[in-house]
Design a protein around this motif. Structure first.
Motif, PDB file in Angstrom:
ATOM      1  N   VAL A 195      -0.502   4.980  -4.464  1.00  0.00           N
ATOM      2  CA  VAL A 195      -1.564   5.590  -3.656  1.00  0.00           C
ATOM      3  C   VAL A 195      -2.702   4.578  -3.506  1.00  0.00           C
ATOM      4  N   ASP A 196      -3.222   4.442  -2.303  1.00  0.00           N
ATOM      5  CA  ASP A 196      -4.341   3.505  -2.106  1.00  0.00           C
ATOM      6  C   ASP A 196      -5.086   3.876  -0.827  1.00  0.00           C
ATOM      7  N   SER A 197      -6.195   3.197  -0.591  1.00  0.00           N
ATOM      8  CA  SER A 197      -6.901   3.389   0.682  1.00  0.00           C
ATOM      9  C   SER A 197      -6.164   2.615   1.764  1.00  0.00           C
ATOM     10  N   HIS A 198      -6.220   3.123   3.012  1.00  0.00           N
ATOM     11  CA  HIS A 198      -5.455   2.428   4.056  1.00  0.00           C
ATOM     12  C   HIS A 198      -6.027   1.048   4.348  1.00  0.00           C
ATOM     13  N   ALA A 382       0.917   2.540   5.282  1.00  0.00           N
ATOM     14  CA  ALA A 382       1.495   3.549   4.395  1.00  0.00           C
ATOM     15  C   ALA A 382       2.548   2.944   3.470  1.00  0.00           C
ATOM     16  N   SER A 383       3.327   2.008   3.987  1.00  0.00           N
ATOM     17  CA  SER A 383       4.449   1.460   3.220  1.00  0.00           C
ATOM     18  C   SER A 383       4.079   0.199   2.453  1.00  0.00           C
ATOM     19  N   ALA A 384       2.926  -0.410   2.760  1.00  0.00           N
ATOM     20  CA  ALA A 384       2.600  -1.730   2.207  1.00  0.00           C
ATOM     21  C   ALA A 384       2.488  -1.729   0.687  1.00  0.00           C
ATOM     22  N   THR A 385       2.016  -0.610   0.116  1.00  0.00           N
ATOM     23  CA  THR A 385       1.842  -0.601  -1.339  1.00  0.00           C
ATOM     24  C   THR A 385       3.192  -0.693  -2.049  1.00  0.00           C
ATOM     25  N   VAL A 386       4.214  -0.080  -1.445  1.00  0.00           N
ATOM     26  CA  VAL A 386       5.562  -0.143  -2.032  1.00  0.00           C
ATOM     27  C   VAL A 386       6.107  -1.563  -1.893  1.00  0.00           C
ATOM     28  N   LEU A 387       5.972  -2.143  -0.703  1.00  0.00           N
ATOM     29  CA  LEU A 387       6.466  -3.502  -0.474  1.00  0.00           C
ATOM     30  C   LEU A 387       5.746  -4.495  -1.380  1.00  0.00           C
ATOM     31  N   ASP A 388       4.448  -4.294  -1.557  1.00  0.00           N
ATOM     32  CA  ASP A 388       3.670  -5.184  -2.409  1.00  0.00           C
ATOM     33  C   ASP A 388       4.224  -5.171  -3.837  1.00  0.00           C
ATOM     34  N   ALA A 389       4.539  -3.987  -4.336  1.00  0.00           N
ATOM     35  CA  ALA A 389       5.073  -3.881  -5.698  1.00  0.00           C
ATOM     36  C   ALA A 389       6.411  -4.610  -5.816  1.00  0.00           C
TER      37      ALA A 389
END
Ligand SMILES: [Zn+2]
Length: 410
Positions: A195-198, A382-389
């Motif tokens: 979860v993060d800010s957009h 929306a998907s960037a936090t998953v890709l970043d991980a």
């Protein structure tokens, strides 16, 4: 006492002794240069041929890299090289963007390309929005994921978000406080939830897929119904001890006659948010329906009053950008805003204001860039936090975690 006030720094490209760092560096090199030979990965990362060979084998088995057919004409000496590239066919990141009126569902591949996107209106009540996400998500994934289980679920929104606890602390326009997004959605979906800010998520996406300068230092400014920013240095997005970094909504830079729901006047968000822009156009009879797409259509048809509205807004944004440039002096500032995406001819007004107000920036066209993700920026955010991980820690992706419906490595 906070334990961490920045997202973990991404791996540098040289000098890795640890396995995770080496895997991330190899993945980064292929992201930058792919399709690419193993020898060039070694050159780009500084890793030995043996380490490159082991890491690429592991990343292939995890479904993150794939081998392409060897060129038909082999090099004159030595073995023919087999090019490697990011495997965009197997894994997908799932994302949910919560805006003031709608939810965007997205599936994005490992190169940040949007595979599918659907928008659904919502009524604005926090627990009902979360329930709506839980109900809608399985069908959306089944329609578009080619039978693969998503790597994780990213949830982003405007306002004040705590990525470590996975909580939306405050969303002023929605009237939300302390919404435990991760707790609810992880339990309901079984997926890892980020979860993060957009604004911060889009900064992560720019660091992963955008201008290479963004990895050194970046400011990202988001202007939608919510106005907020993100700051990153050395490839890491700054959260701050209260997860509050980037809150620029109430900087007093606008006309003092504009009063803000926060009780003060002259706040940026109260002057330039999409909601305010659309409402003004509607009340002044420029559009027959109070809707951003209607307003953009009018601008694209050349309605001079609507174009002036967008130009005036860009001029205020120019002053905000100038302030951010002078405070942070980033290598690049990325702007996500409707005119920057759909009406790029108007950007000269923005650049003029930046040049007039910034002390450090004398070439705004080189430093200030519209988002590279265009109309898909909410889906990518929306998907960037998953890709970043995954890109930071590719080995966290265990094939054993796959569930029925996931394709396991061959
Ligand atoms: Zn305010």
């Amino acid at each position: 006492m906070p334990v961490q006030n920045q997202s973990p720094a991404p791996s540098a490209t040289v000098g890795h002794s640890d396995t995770t760092g080496s895997a991330a560096a190899v993945l980064r090199a292929v992201l930058d240069h792919g399709p690419v030979a193993r020898t060039l990965i070694g050159r780009a990362t500084g890793l030995s041929p043996a380490v490159v060979s082991r890491q690429t084998a592991d990343l292939i088995s995890l479904g993150l890299l794939r081998e392409l057919p060897a060129p038909s004409t082999p090099p004159r000496a030595g073995r023919p090289f087999v090019p490697l590239d990011i495997d965009t066919q197997r894994h997908l990141a799932c994302g949910v963007h919560i805006a003031v009126h709608a939810i965007t569902f997205a599936l994005v591949d490992l190169r940040g390309q949007v595979v599918a996107q659907e928008n659904v209106p919502h009524q604005g009540v926090a627990h009902e929005v979360l329930r709506q996400i839980v109900q809608y998500l399985p069908g959306f994934v089944a329609r578009h994921s080619r039978g693969n289980r998503p790597l994780g679920l990213g949830v982003v929104t405007g306002g004040w978000v705590d990525p470590q606890r996975g909580v939306i602390i405050e969303h002023g326009l929605l009237g939300w406080r302390d919404v435990p997004v991760r707790q609810v959605l992880a339990a309901a979906t079984g997926l890892p939830v980020h979860v993060d800010s957009h604004a911060r998520a889009l900064a992560q996406a720019e660091i992963m897929f955008g201008d290479p300068r963004a990895r050194r230092s970046l400011v990202h400014l988001f202007v939608g119904n919510v106005v907020d920013a993100a700051i990153a240095t050395g490839g890491a997005v700054h959260w701050g001890p209260h997860s509050g970094a980037g809150d620029v909504a109430h900087l007093p830079l606008a006309d003092r006659s504009v009063s803000c729901p926060c009780g003060r006047s002259g706040c940026v968000q109260a002057a330039i948010s999409e909601r305010v822009l659309v409402e003004r156009a509607f009340q002044e009879g420029m559009i027959s329906k109070a809707d951003m797409w209607t307003l953009l259509d009018a601008a694209r048809c050349g309605d001079p009053r609507v174009l002036t509205l967008f130009r005036d807004r860009l001029r205020v944004i120019g002053r905000v950008v100038a302030l951010l440039l002078d405070m942070i002096d980033p290598e690049v500032l990325v702007l996500t805003e409707a005119a920057a995406i759909f009406l790029p001819d108007l950007l000269t007004d923005l650049y003029e204001q930046i040049a007039a107000h910034s002390r450090v920036c004398d070439s705004p066209e080189r430093i200030v860039l519209p988002t590279r993700f265009g109309p898909q920026s909410l889906a990518v955010a929306a998907s960037a936090t998953v890709l970043d991980a995954v890109h930071r820690s590719p080995r966290s992706l265990s094939p054993a975690r796959a569930t029925p419906g996931s394709r396991l490595p061959d």
